[in-house]
Motif scaffolding. Sequence first.
Motif, mmCIF file in Angstrom:
data_model
loop_
_atom_site.group_PDB
_atom_site.id
_atom_site.type_symbol
_atom_site.label_atom_id
_atom_site.label_comp_id
_atom_site.label_asym_id
_atom_site.label_seq_id
_atom_site.Cartn_x
_atom_site.Cartn_y
_atom_site.Cartn_z
ATOM 1 N N LEU A 143 10.683 6.515 25.795
ATOM 2 C CA LEU A 143 10.185 7.570 26.681
ATOM 3 C C LEU A 143 10.846 8.908 26.368
ATOM 4 N N PHE A 144 12.149 8.865 26.062
ATOM 5 C CA PHE A 144 12.863 10.096 25.717
ATOM 6 C C PHE A 144 12.283 10.717 24.442
ATOM 7 N N VAL A 145 12.093 9.904 23.416
ATOM 8 C CA VAL A 145 11.538 10.414 22.155
ATOM 9 C C VAL A 145 10.116 10.923 22.371
ATOM 10 N N LEU A 146 9.326 10.201 23.158
ATOM 11 C CA LEU A 146 7.960 10.646 23.444
ATOM 12 C C LEU A 146 7.958 12.001 24.138
ATOM 13 N N ALA A 147 8.869 12.168 25.099
ATOM 14 C CA ALA A 147 8.954 13.450 25.807
ATOM 15 C C ALA A 147 9.298 14.581 24.855
ATOM 16 N N ARG A 148 10.286 14.356 23.981
ATOM 17 C CA ARG A 148 10.685 15.413 23.068
ATOM 18 C C ARG A 148 9.614 15.694 22.015
ATOM 19 N N GLY A 197 15.714 14.265 29.351
ATOM 20 C CA GLY A 197 14.737 14.698 28.356
ATOM 21 C C GLY A 197 13.680 15.626 28.887
ATOM 22 N N LEU A 198 13.608 15.789 30.218
ATOM 23 C CA LEU A 198 12.575 16.634 30.823
ATOM 24 C C LEU A 198 13.158 17.833 31.571
ATOM 25 N N LEU A 199 14.411 18.168 31.328
ATOM 26 C CA LEU A 199 14.971 19.366 31.931
ATOM 27 C C LEU A 199 14.240 20.612 31.426
ATOM 28 N N PRO A 200 14.216 21.685 32.209
ATOM 29 C CA PRO A 200 13.507 22.893 31.756
ATOM 30 C C PRO A 200 13.988 23.410 30.401
ATOM 31 N N HIS A 201 15.297 23.261 30.117
ATOM 32 C CA HIS A 201 15.837 23.744 28.849
ATOM 33 C C HIS A 201 15.993 22.629 27.812
ATOM 34 N N SER A 202 15.348 21.493 28.034
ATOM 35 C CA SER A 202 15.518 20.384 27.089
ATOM 36 C C SER A 202 14.917 20.675 25.726
ATOM 37 N N VAL A 203 14.172 21.764 25.583
ATOM 38 C CA VAL A 203 13.693 22.152 24.252
ATOM 39 C C VAL A 203 14.860 22.342 23.289
ATOM 40 N N VAL A 204 16.039 22.689 23.824
ATOM 41 C CA VAL A 204 17.222 22.866 22.981
ATOM 42 C C VAL A 204 17.573 21.569 22.259
ATOM 43 N N LEU A 205 17.228 20.421 22.858
ATOM 44 C CA LEU A 205 17.516 19.134 22.225
ATOM 45 C C LEU A 205 16.668 18.923 20.969
ATOM 46 N N SER A 206 15.624 19.717 20.801
ATOM 47 C CA SER A 206 14.781 19.639 19.611
ATOM 48 C C SER A 206 15.114 20.712 18.585
ATOM 49 N N GLY A 224 5.446 13.720 35.819
ATOM 50 C CA GLY A 224 4.430 14.557 35.175
ATOM 51 C C GLY A 224 4.654 16.030 35.437
ATOM 52 N N ALA A 225 5.033 16.370 36.668
ATOM 53 C CA ALA A 225 5.308 17.771 36.994
ATOM 54 C C ALA A 225 6.511 18.289 36.211
ATOM 55 N N LEU A 226 7.553 17.475 36.128
ATOM 56 C CA LEU A 226 8.734 17.868 35.343
ATOM 57 C C LEU A 226 8.372 18.044 33.882
ATOM 58 N N ALA A 227 7.524 17.152 33.361
ATOM 59 C CA ALA A 227 7.116 17.252 31.958
ATOM 60 C C ALA A 227 6.341 18.540 31.708
ATOM 61 N N GLY A 228 5.424 18.876 32.602
ATOM 62 C CA GLY A 228 4.662 20.113 32.440
ATOM 63 C C GLY A 228 5.560 21.337 32.434
ATOM 64 N N LEU A 229 6.516 21.371 33.360
ATOM 65 C CA LEU A 229 7.457 22.485 33.399
ATOM 66 C C LEU A 229 8.295 22.534 32.130
ATOM 67 N N SER A 230 8.805 21.384 31.710
ATOM 68 C CA SER A 230 9.677 21.329 30.538
ATOM 69 C C SER A 230 8.954 21.776 29.284
ATOM 70 N N PHE A 231 7.749 21.256 29.051
ATOM 71 C CA PHE A 231 7.033 21.574 27.823
ATOM 72 C C PHE A 231 6.566 23.032 27.808
ATOM 73 N N GLY A 232 6.024 23.482 28.931
ATOM 74 C CA GLY A 232 5.538 24.859 28.980
ATOM 75 C C GLY A 232 6.655 25.875 28.905
ATOM 76 N N TYR A 233 7.723 25.649 29.672
ATOM 77 C CA TYR A 233 8.829 26.603 29.677
ATOM 78 C C TYR A 233 9.580 26.564 28.349
ATOM 79 N N GLY A 234 9.685 25.382 27.749
ATOM 80 C CA GLY A 234 10.344 25.287 26.454
ATOM 81 C C GLY A 234 9.614 26.090 25.392
#
Length: 401
Positions: free
Chosen positions: A41-46, A161-170, A380-390
């Motif tokens: 799930l973590f890898v899928l999210a990232r 993996g779904l934090l707003p700034h988790s894009v940094v993990l990528s 799902g809401a956290l994922a939308g925020l994380s992906f869009g904000y990232g």
Amino acid sequence: MTHARTLDATLAPSPVTPPGPTGRTAPRASRAVTLGTALGLFVLARLTGAAVLAATARATGQRPLTLLARSWDSRWYLGIAEHGYGRTLHLRPDLVFSDLAFFPLYPTLIRAVTTLTPLGGGAAGLLIAWAAAVVAAAGLYAVGLRLHGRAVAAALVVLWGLLPHSVVLSMAYTEPVLTAFAAWSLYAVLTGRWLWAGALATLAGLARPNGFAVAAAVLVTAAYEIVRRRGKVTHRLWTGAALAPLGWCAYVLWVGHRKGDLLGGYFEVQRLWGSRFDFGRGSLRFVRHLLLREDRMLHPMALLIVAAAVVLYALLLLDRPPLPLLVYSGVLLLITLGGSGFFESKPRFLLPAFPLLLPLARALAGTARARPWHAAVVAGALAGLSFGYGAYLVVLADTPL
């Protein structure tokens, strides 16, 4: 199969400390499957976040891999990996950017990978960061499993993996590396493996300036054990405690020696970057400016995330977690709140503070058991925020992370 059995044995509670509050341990096969599911799930999210970022980048005529591998601090790390230390940018008399502000472990790893493989610096940096993020997620799972069981452990990994700034993990940044060493060092403390705790804390201290939080957790917990047992502790505890701060102290002293001020040289380098610890005065001044004049999304979002971290730490305190988690999170939060400069980077500085997510992980796990669709909507809401904000942070916002 051998690796799976080894990992299961590692995650199983040791005789040094009792199991977590549930008082139960799952069968080994079940635990291995759950770890795999959590990591999946973590890898899928990232990967999904990276896909959203790539689509945004292409829509604006930019190259996604270049953005992930060579944005802001990544360029400094790649420069150190290729040429060593010595780069300085003089912007004005009171603002001098020196690469000595960046700790050496990550660029050393990049140099090693580029030497041993045909990969270039950017690809090597991404490979290390992505691998470290997965290792960190496994460490989060191990800590969560020991304290609260499988469901909370999986929820902890997903939330991280779904934090707003988790894009940094990528990205080619050091937060995944620090979190990997921190999570496993803290797990070693929880299970009484003091030599591992100290050695991993040393490496964490070589990864980032705030890596000292890991050493602080090891040292404070060791001191507590020494007092509690009236000095009747093993030599492993003493050795682990002695090892814990070596990495951070060694680099700070090396920079001090190079700058001609053994104890103050590194902190002068940070001051000239506009970053120093002033007990929060600079942060309060920035918040005042933010409330009165800010018209962009980036800084208000950063303020909201930092405020949420304070609330989460209060909730963590109420849960009475193990001492090392409390010290580690508290030191990271103190450094973030008390440091001035780079307000937009404060949420990134808090990415390694994963114990702050434990109260949320417990709540999400409970919701998933009682009302799975409610938990799915929240995720799902956290994922939308994380992906869009990232995608906004890396592609659209013209501000260093």
